[in-house]
Design a protein around this motif. Sequence first.
Motif, mmCIF file in Angstrom:
data_model
loop_
_atom_site.group_PDB
_atom_site.id
_atom_site.type_symbol
_atom_site.label_atom_id
_atom_site.label_comp_id
_atom_site.label_asym_id
_atom_site.label_seq_id
_atom_site.Cartn_x
_atom_site.Cartn_y
_atom_site.Cartn_z
ATOM 1 N N LEU A 187 0.852 -1.191 0.000
ATOM 2 C CA LEU A 187 0.000 0.000 0.000
ATOM 3 C C LEU A 187 0.888 1.242 0.000
ATOM 4 O O LEU A 187 1.832 1.340 0.785
ATOM 5 N N GLU A 188 0.589 2.182 -0.887
ATOM 6 C CA GLU A 188 1.382 3.410 -0.978
ATOM 7 C C GLU A 188 0.471 4.633 -0.973
ATOM 8 O O GLU A 188 -0.650 4.595 -1.477
ATOM 9 N N ASN A 189 0.954 5.713 -0.388
ATOM 10 C CA ASN A 189 0.279 7.006 -0.464
ATOM 11 C C ASN A 189 0.754 7.676 -1.755
ATOM 12 O O ASN A 189 1.842 8.231 -1.825
ATOM 13 N N THR A 190 -0.051 7.609 -2.808
ATOM 14 C CA THR A 190 0.421 8.009 -4.141
ATOM 15 C C THR A 190 0.284 9.498 -4.424
ATOM 16 O O THR A 190 0.971 10.027 -5.308
ATOM 17 N N ALA A 191 -0.604 10.190 -3.710
ATOM 18 C CA ALA A 191 -0.773 11.632 -3.980
ATOM 19 C C ALA A 191 -1.468 12.294 -2.800
ATOM 20 O O ALA A 191 -2.212 11.662 -2.055
ATOM 21 N N ASN A 192 -1.214 13.601 -2.636
ATOM 22 C CA ASN A 192 -1.868 14.387 -1.583
ATOM 23 C C ASN A 192 -2.242 15.750 -2.138
ATOM 24 O O ASN A 192 -1.515 16.334 -2.954
ATOM 25 N N THR A 193 -3.374 16.256 -1.700
ATOM 26 C CA THR A 193 -3.767 17.625 -1.998
ATOM 27 C C THR A 193 -3.748 18.399 -0.684
ATOM 28 O O THR A 193 -4.540 18.111 0.218
ATOM 29 N N GLY A 194 -2.840 19.322 -0.549
ATOM 30 C CA GLY A 194 -2.719 20.055 0.709
ATOM 31 C C GLY A 194 -1.643 19.440 1.587
ATOM 32 O O GLY A 194 -1.046 18.405 1.261
ATOM 33 N N PRO A 195 -1.368 20.067 2.722
ATOM 34 C CA PRO A 195 -0.273 19.647 3.614
ATOM 35 C C PRO A 195 -0.643 18.431 4.465
ATOM 36 O O PRO A 195 -0.910 18.550 5.666
ATOM 37 N N CYS A 196 -0.713 17.251 3.856
ATOM 38 C CA CYS A 196 -1.041 16.013 4.575
ATOM 39 C C CYS A 196 0.251 15.283 4.952
ATOM 40 O O CYS A 196 1.151 15.159 4.128
ATOM 41 N N HIS A 197 0.306 14.787 6.159
ATOM 42 C CA HIS A 197 1.507 14.097 6.635
ATOM 43 C C HIS A 197 1.112 12.865 7.447
ATOM 44 O O HIS A 197 1.399 12.758 8.634
#
Length: 352
Positions: A187-197
């Motif tokens: 599982l990968e975090n492939t994209a973010n919109t905004g300052p997500c951490h």
Amino acid sequence: MDKTNGSMETLSAMQVTADTEGLDAQSKVLLYSPEVLAVILQETVPEYRTFTRRQIMDFIERESFSESTEVSPGRTNSQLRADSPEFVQLNEKTSMFDLAFRAKNPLLSNENVCVNLHIDFEPQKNYRPGYPIEKRGIYYLARRLSAQLSLVTESASYSSLEKCCSIWICRDRIPVRERYTISYYSLENTANTGPCHTPRADYDLMSLVIIRLGSSVYSGKEGDEGYGLLRFLNALMYPHRPGFMDTVSDYIDFSANKELWKEAKHMSGLGESILEEGREEGRKEGREEGREEGREEGREEGRELERDKIIHNLIRSDLKDHVSADCIIQKIQNYFDVSREMAEQYFSKFAR
């Protein structure tokens, strides 16, 4: 090279694979040895890359070993908790994990908290069974993950979910261009919109590894990607080819068991000398009752001697590790395909 000390149990397991095809019950006794698992886990599980094989062996929770855990919904964790009627009523196809166990996750554990990895180990002869192995692996991971939630309470403690790893070793029917390759899926975090951490540990919950072999002879060279793991697995999955013991000894050190090691080094196939004793006795009887019949009896007696030897070592080793009698008996049933009554007889004979 990082070696672990080989146990008498593992060396005996190697002996009984002399007449096997590489993936039957006797061979799986060998594949499930902690020394063997440590080699595989070090190369396939990122959490273990920086640890020695001896440390990885200590991370493995041997009491959690199960070869009879169902993959089906509501049954995956029935070894520990009651079944949920709402899952059982779905009546989906029953499948079994080949070997499911827990091992400590050293990157997330500390002196106060132990976080586990839930590992599913699946040796397969056929890479092309009529469906993608990758889809089956993901299904197994999903079931292993969902099984961690309690079925005896109404609350779902999602924060306590621990990472699951499924490792598939496929031997035969590999397309030529895919032979001796390893694929990793997670599982990968492939994209973010905004300052997500979002911390990776909150979503890194499933890891699938597909290892493809393909030939009784591995022609890879030192320095090739995956060389160490592929060379080791090829020796185990196509057992007792020329140089088998020399290859295995590069990963596992059996020198402490000098007598059995000396015996093994002089065999054309491991276990051959013990089988030969049975053959010789059979030949003597065969001179009286018929040469061919005697040879067959000798072979059978040799196999029985080998099986008794590995069962004896398995029982003694597990008793030393405080494994329960019921668990040992069940293991004998699964490994050697014998009845409960026969397994109990073996236990009574060798547990003394």
